[in-house]
Every structure is written in structure tokens, then in C-alpha cells.
Write a protein that holds these residues in place. Structure first.
Motif, PDB file in Angstrom:
ATOM      1  N   ASN A  85       0.824  -1.209   0.000  1.00  0.00           N
ATOM      2  CA  ASN A  85       0.000   0.000   0.000  1.00  0.00           C
ATOM      3  C   ASN A  85       0.858   1.259   0.000  1.00  0.00           C
ATOM      4  OD1 ASN A  85      -2.290  -1.585   0.044  1.00  0.00           O
ATOM      5  ND2 ASN A  85      -2.636  -1.375   2.249  1.00  0.00           N
ATOM      6  N   LEU A  86       1.982   1.224   0.727  1.00  0.00           N
ATOM      7  CA  LEU A  86       2.863   2.383   0.753  1.00  0.00           C
ATOM      8  C   LEU A  86       3.434   2.651  -0.631  1.00  0.00           C
ATOM      9  CD1 LEU A  86       4.425   4.609   2.239  1.00  0.00           C
ATOM     10  CD2 LEU A  86       6.178   2.892   2.787  1.00  0.00           C
ATOM     11  N   ALA A  87       3.863   1.614  -1.337  1.00  0.00           N
ATOM     12  CA  ALA A  87       4.391   1.798  -2.691  1.00  0.00           C
ATOM     13  C   ALA A  87       3.327   2.418  -3.592  1.00  0.00           C
ATOM     14  CB  ALA A  87       4.852   0.455  -3.260  1.00  0.00           C
ATOM     15  N   ARG A  88       2.092   2.020  -3.422  1.00  0.00           N
ATOM     16  CA  ARG A  88       1.003   2.604  -4.203  1.00  0.00           C
ATOM     17  C   ARG A  88       0.831   4.080  -3.867  1.00  0.00           C
ATOM     18  NH1 ARG A  88      -2.682  -1.682  -6.034  1.00  0.00           N
ATOM     19  NH2 ARG A  88      -1.806  -3.689  -5.398  1.00  0.00           N
ATOM     20  N   ARG A  89       0.914   4.417  -2.581  1.00  0.00           N
ATOM     21  CA  ARG A  89       0.783   5.814  -2.174  1.00  0.00           C
ATOM     22  C   ARG A  89       1.939   6.662  -2.696  1.00  0.00           C
ATOM     23  NH1 ARG A  89       0.451   5.391   4.041  1.00  0.00           N
ATOM     24  NH2 ARG A  89       0.012   7.636   3.975  1.00  0.00           N
ATOM     25  N   TYR A  90       3.081   6.042  -2.898  1.00  0.00           N
ATOM     26  CA  TYR A  90       4.215   6.743  -3.498  1.00  0.00           C
ATOM     27  C   TYR A  90       4.002   7.004  -4.992  1.00  0.00           C
ATOM     28  CZ  TYR A  90       7.537   6.324   0.422  1.00  0.00           C
ATOM     29  OH  TYR A  90       8.206   6.457   1.621  1.00  0.00           O
ATOM     30  N   GLY A  91       3.021   6.360  -5.597  1.00  0.00           N
ATOM     31  CA  GLY A  91       2.763   6.549  -7.009  1.00  0.00           C
ATOM     32  C   GLY A  91       3.099   5.354  -7.867  1.00  0.00           C
ATOM     33  N   PHE A  92       3.507   4.235  -7.241  1.00  0.00           N
ATOM     34  CA  PHE A  92       3.861   3.033  -7.987  1.00  0.00           C
ATOM     35  C   PHE A  92       2.719   2.019  -7.940  1.00  0.00           C
ATOM     36  CE2 PHE A  92       7.858   4.873  -6.479  1.00  0.00           C
ATOM     37  CZ  PHE A  92       8.578   4.971  -7.673  1.00  0.00           C
ATOM     38  N   GLU A  93       1.522   2.458  -8.235  1.00  0.00           N
ATOM     39  CA  GLU A  93       0.364   1.592  -8.060  1.00  0.00           C
ATOM     40  C   GLU A  93       0.404   0.405  -9.022  1.00  0.00           C
ATOM     41  OE1 GLU A  93      -4.492   1.820  -7.608  1.00  0.00           O
ATOM     42  OE2 GLU A  93      -3.298   3.656  -7.824  1.00  0.00           O
ATOM     43  N   ALA A  94       0.633   0.663 -10.298  1.00  0.00           N
ATOM     44  CA  ALA A  94       0.649  -0.425 -11.273  1.00  0.00           C
ATOM     45  C   ALA A  94       1.795  -1.390 -10.997  1.00  0.00           C
ATOM     46  CB  ALA A  94       0.754   0.146 -12.686  1.00  0.00           C
ATOM     47  N   GLU A  95       2.961  -0.830 -10.656  1.00  0.00           N
ATOM     48  CA  GLU A  95       4.127  -1.676 -10.395  1.00  0.00           C
ATOM     49  C   GLU A  95       3.916  -2.540  -9.155  1.00  0.00           C
ATOM     50  OE1 GLU A  95       5.659   2.180 -12.299  1.00  0.00           O
ATOM     51  OE2 GLU A  95       4.068   1.531 -10.950  1.00  0.00           O
ATOM     52  N   ALA A  96       3.351  -1.947  -8.104  1.00  0.00           N
ATOM     53  CA  ALA A  96       3.104  -2.712  -6.877  1.00  0.00           C
ATOM     54  C   ALA A  96       2.106  -3.833  -7.128  1.00  0.00           C
ATOM     55  CB  ALA A  96       2.590  -1.781  -5.773  1.00  0.00           C
ATOM     56  N   GLN A  97       1.095  -3.554  -7.961  1.00  0.00           N
ATOM     57  CA  GLN A  97       0.114  -4.577  -8.311  1.00  0.00           C
ATOM     58  C   GLN A  97       0.769  -5.714  -9.087  1.00  0.00           C
ATOM     59  OE1 GLN A  97      -3.477  -4.541  -7.642  1.00  0.00           O
ATOM     60  NE2 GLN A  97      -2.996  -6.680  -8.098  1.00  0.00           N
ATOM     61  N   ALA A  98       1.645  -5.358 -10.025  1.00  0.00           N
ATOM     62  CA  ALA A  98       2.307  -6.378 -10.840  1.00  0.00           C
ATOM     63  C   ALA A  98       3.218  -7.262  -9.999  1.00  0.00           C
ATOM     64  CB  ALA A  98       3.107  -5.702 -11.953  1.00  0.00           C
ATOM     65  N   VAL A  99       3.967  -6.642  -9.100  1.00  0.00           N
ATOM     66  CA  VAL A  99       4.859  -7.409  -8.232  1.00  0.00           C
ATOM     67  C   VAL A  99       4.064  -8.390  -7.388  1.00  0.00           C
ATOM     68  CG1 VAL A  99       6.409  -7.230  -6.247  1.00  0.00           C
ATOM     69  CG2 VAL A  99       6.675  -5.655  -8.158  1.00  0.00           C
ATOM     70  N   GLN A 100       2.979  -7.923  -6.810  1.00  0.00           N
ATOM     71  CA  GLN A 100       2.172  -8.795  -5.950  1.00  0.00           C
ATOM     72  C   GLN A 100       1.516  -9.914  -6.739  1.00  0.00           C
ATOM     73  OE1 GLN A 100      -1.414  -7.225  -3.817  1.00  0.00           O
ATOM     74  NE2 GLN A 100      -0.212  -7.724  -2.002  1.00  0.00           N
ATOM     75  N   ASP A 101       1.017  -9.608  -7.927  1.00  0.00           N
ATOM     76  CA  ASP A 101       0.373 -10.645  -8.744  1.00  0.00           C
ATOM     77  C   ASP A 101       1.366 -11.750  -9.105  1.00  0.00           C
ATOM     78  OD1 ASP A 101      -2.014  -9.304  -8.645  1.00  0.00           O
ATOM     79  OD2 ASP A 101      -1.827  -8.396 -10.630  1.00  0.00           O
ATOM     80  N   LEU A 102       2.576 -11.360  -9.468  1.00  0.00           N
ATOM     81  CA  LEU A 102       3.589 -12.349  -9.826  1.00  0.00           C
ATOM     82  C   LEU A 102       3.958 -13.213  -8.618  1.00  0.00           C
ATOM     83  CD1 LEU A 102       5.877 -10.100 -12.060  1.00  0.00           C
ATOM     84  CD2 LEU A 102       4.651 -12.161 -12.822  1.00  0.00           C
ATOM     85  N   TYR A 103       4.080 -12.583  -7.479  1.00  0.00           N
ATOM     86  CA  TYR A 103       4.453 -13.318  -6.267  1.00  0.00           C
ATOM     87  C   TYR A 103       3.369 -14.318  -5.896  1.00  0.00           C
ATOM     88  CZ  TYR A 103       6.108 -14.216  -1.523  1.00  0.00           C
ATOM     89  OH  TYR A 103       6.554 -14.821  -0.377  1.00  0.00           O
TER      90      TYR A 103
END
Length: 441
Positions: A268-286
Motif C-alpha cells: 500500500n505504501l508503494a502505491r501511495r508513493y505513485g507506484f500503483e501499477a508496479e506494486a500490483q504487478a509485483v504482488q500478482d507475480l508473487y
């Protein structure tokens, strides 16, 4: 600005402690010992206290669910005693994955439990008889909940037998959520965020810090902001990139594995930093079992701008970002087999090569350039009011900095100069290389 160093969760403890005297001479002020689902921090802190004389020690952090508040108070007082008044109590809620998955304790009401723990600790340290009736802690237990005799409770209020070295041991709260950050700014001596990105600090945490500061007891003094960042001073671009890549698995673990989908504070913090798509992609892959792909998908910009890796001049510039505001900077030590910027194959020599240049840089900055802590924890100029939604006032020009090799990039790739905005693409003409391989990671 104080220089701190967090120890690793596992491995290298004996070697690190043996080197702490050298780190003290190099300018290290405080060492933090973590406690996740590893060896306990307390025994290690006691060992360090016995082996050092001036170095401050801190828990980084003790989880609020794993000890009773009274035991936490006793433990902190004991560590402050054996260290001669050098202990800082770092506490935090941790995450449900650890608290419920390892300790088998329900993860509930972190805000209320943190507040009550702090209040109980300070009562114990003042050697007052402990009578506390909170929502989560009732001390002593009432007769209808505890052992009773003739309808009267057996447990009576007690006070600490020993006289603590200090009745006010500094408390640092690890927090990244809005309400928890506000709580830290209100009741604690210090606040410890994780993956601190100074260009986004005011946008993400400014309102929470202002909310907590408005309720803060003046006797607490200024809020100590404890920021951690991997540090390496190197002029070699390939070494810098290699060191940044070495951080990737740890950052991926927090973004991926420290929680469930929709319930991961760090994601959630990464998303608040503005990396919403990237954070979603990382989590989906994991979550799909592709851990290596998830690690590779961690955004380069997030790695780059939450670390201090590059030439001395670049590190200087990062420390001067107006929203940094760190009163304590924790720098991660490196050990082989990671690349060594000192040209040495010895882990101890390469790690000392990290600490010593930084200590020289920060001491010089403190004496000559006015680095320090600003009142509300966001800003660099001591004693100057801080605008939580922007920068502090501009400072006067300064003489050239020792070891400065020219100004690095003015801002991270993908970060706009306008607070709160995310640039859609890096300016390749300005950056030269979109991977950031210009001597920094």
C-alpha cells in the motif's frame, strides 16, 4: 543528524559486534537490533551493551503483541540499566503475517494497544504503583477476571522494585499508515518509517504528522525521524547498479510476502508513493508463485530513491532534499559477496568504508551547512517552521563540499518536480540512461 546502523536479522552478529568499536570511532551513534521471527532482540542488545561504552542501542523493533506492556517496560528499563542510559525503545505493530502466523496472537487494535503500551511504560518507569484501566489492558486484573478471595481481587497494584536510570526512556514508533504516523507524532519521541522516499514524504505523511504534532506534549521535544537507507559511496556505475540489485529481494519480500492481497501495508505504501501499477504487478507475480519474476519487477525508481548509493556528491544531494528531515539516519552495512566499492575483499573493510565517509560527510554538514532536524519532522533546517506540503526556505550558498563530483540528477526518474505528481516518462535527454547508471544505482 545522528548516524545509525540496523543489524541484520540473521548471520554476522558476532563479527558485527566485534567491529562496533571501530564503527564508533568512524562516527556511528546508534545501532538498531531487529526482531521479526528471528532470534530475540533483547539478548543481542544486552550483549552489545556489554561490549560498548558510548554507542546508543535501540530495539528496531519490539512487537507490541508479543510481550505484556509491563514486561516491555521492565525490559526497556533493564536494557537502559545495563547500558548506562543508552537504550531507545523501538516498538511497532508488525503485520498479521508475523503476529498471527508465528505468535498465534490476534492482530487487533494496533493504535489503541500502542497508546496503552506507551502510557503503561512511562508509568512503570516513574515507579508509580501501576493501576491502569484501559480498553485493552486492565492492571491489576479486576476480581471478576482474575484470581479472587472472598470476592476481592488477589492481585494488588505494584511498582517497579528497581530505580530506573531514566524515568523517560525514548520511545520510537515504527509506522507508515496515516493514523499510526499521527499517533507517533503525538506520543513518541521518535518516528521510524520504512522505505522512506523524501520527495513524496510531505504528500504521503505530511497531514498525519501535522495532525499528531498539534496534540503533542511539548515536554516530548522535537520528533526524532529515524530513516533507514542502504548506503554505498562509489564512482563506478556497474557497482552501484549491482548494489541496488542486491536490495531487490528484500524490497520484493515486503511488497509481496508481508501480508495478503489487499492487506499488505508495504505494498500500500508503494502505491501511495505513485507506484500503483508496479506494486500490483509485483504482488500478482508473487502470488502466482513467480517469485523471481516478482523480484525483477520491483521498480528501479523505488530502489534508487529509497537508497543512498552512488558518488559522494550524489549522496550529498540526496541528503539535501528539503523533505528529508531525518534526525537519525540508519545506513545498512554491506558484506561480501556483494561488490566492494573499497576495492577490498574483506567484509569488515568494505563495511567500514561505508560508515567512515558518511560520518565525515554528515559531521561536516552539521558543522558547516546547518543540517539538522526541523520542528515537525519534515525539513532540514533546525528551528525553522516547516511547510508540510512543500520545501523549507532556500538556504544560502555554501562552499564546495568535500569529495563532491558534481550534482547528480535533480529528481528521481519518473518523479515530477511538482509535489504529488508522477511523471509519465523519464526525460532521456536529461538522464542520459533511463536505468540511472550514471554512477548511481
Amino acid at each position: 543528524m545522528r548516524i545509525g546502523m540496523p543489524l541484520n536479522y540473521s548471520g554476522g552478529f558476532t563479527e558485527t559486534v566485534a567491529e562496533l568499536a571501530d564503527y564508533e570511532k568512524a562516527g556511528l551513534n546508534i545501532v538498531f537490533v531487529p526482531e521479526a521471527y528471528s532470534f530475540d532482540a533483547v539478548s543481542q542488545l544486552g550483549f552489545i551493551a556489554a561490549r560498548t561504552e558510548q554507542l546508543e542501542i535501540a530495539s528496531g523493533i519490539l512487537q507490541i503483541y508479543t510481550r505484556t506492556p509491563t514486561l516491555t517496560a521492565m525490559t526497556a528499563a533493564g536494557l537502559d540499566y545495563v547500558s548506562g542510559g543508552r537504550f531507545t525503545l523501538g516498538i511497532g505493530a508488525s503485520v498479521p503475517q508475523v503476529i498471527e502466523g508465528f505468535h498465534g496472537v490476534l492482530y487487533t487494535a494496533p493504535l489503541g494497544r500502542t497508546r496503552e503500551l506507551v502510557e503503561i511504560c512511562r508509568t512503570v518507569w516513574r515507579r508509580e504503583r501501576l493501576e491502569y484501566q484501559g480498553r485493552h489492558n486492565q492492571i491489576p486484573l479486576p476480581a471478576d477476571r482474575g484470581t479472587s478471595h472472598d470476592h476481592a481481587r488477589v492481585g494488588k497494584p505494584l511498582k517497579l522494585i528497581n530505580h530506573p536510570v531514566r524515568e523517560r526512556i525514548p520511545i520510537v514508533i515504527a509506522a507508515i499508515g496515516p493514523q499510526n504516523v499521527a499517533l507517533a507524532a503525538e506520543i513518541a519521541e521518535g518516528w521510524e518509517p520504512i522505505f522512506y522516499l523524501p520527495e513524496r514524504a510531505a504528500e504521503v505523511w505530511g497531514a498525519s504528522l501535522a495532525q499528531g504534532t498539534a496534540k503533542r506534549d511539548p515536554s516530548l521535544g522535537d520528533l526524532d525521524v529515524v530513516v533507514a537507507a542502504p548506503l554505498a559511496i562509489t564512482d563506478d556505475a556497474d557497482t552501484a547498479v549491482g548494489l541496488c540489485d542486491a536490495i531487490r529481494p528484500m524490497l520484493a519480500l515486503y511488497l509481496d510476502g508481508m501480508g495478503a492481497k489487499g492487506r499488505n501495508f508495504y505494498n500500500n505504501l508503494a502505491r501511495r508513493y505513485g507506484f500503483e501499477a508496479e506494486a500490483q504487478a509485483v504482488q500478482d507475480l508473487y502470488l502466482a508463485g513467480k517469485k523471481n519474476d516478482a523480484t525483477a519487477a520491483v521498480p528501479d525508481e523505488l530502489l534508487h530513491w529509497t537508497s543512498l548509493i552512488g558518488p559522494a556528491g550524489y549522496v550529498w544531494d540526496r541528503l539535501e532534499v528539503p523533505a528529508s528531515g531525518a534526525a537519525t539516519l540508519n545506513v545498512t552495512r554491506w558484506r561480501d559477496p556483494l561488490p566492494s566499492w573499497s576495492g577490498s575483499s574483506s567484509g569488515s573493510e568494505s563495511s567500514l568504508a561505508t560508515c567512515e565517509p558518511l560520518s565525515n560527510m554528515l559531521v561536516a554538514s552539521d558543522r558547516r551547512y546547518g543540517f539538522g532536524y526541523a520542528h515537525r519532522g519534515v525539513g532540514l533546517v533546525p528551528g525553522r517552521p516547516v511547510n508540510l506540503h512543500g520545501s523549507t526556505d532556500a538556504r544560502s550558498s555554501r562552499p564546495p563540499r568535500p569529495g563532491h563530483r558534481g550534482r547528480a540528477q535533480a529528481r528521481p526518474p519518473g518523479l515530477s518536480a511538482r509535489p504529488g505528481a508522477v511523471a509519465e516518462a523519464a526525460d532521456s535527454a536529461q538522464l542520459g540512461d533511463p536505468t540511472g547508471r550514471q554512477g548511481s544505482c
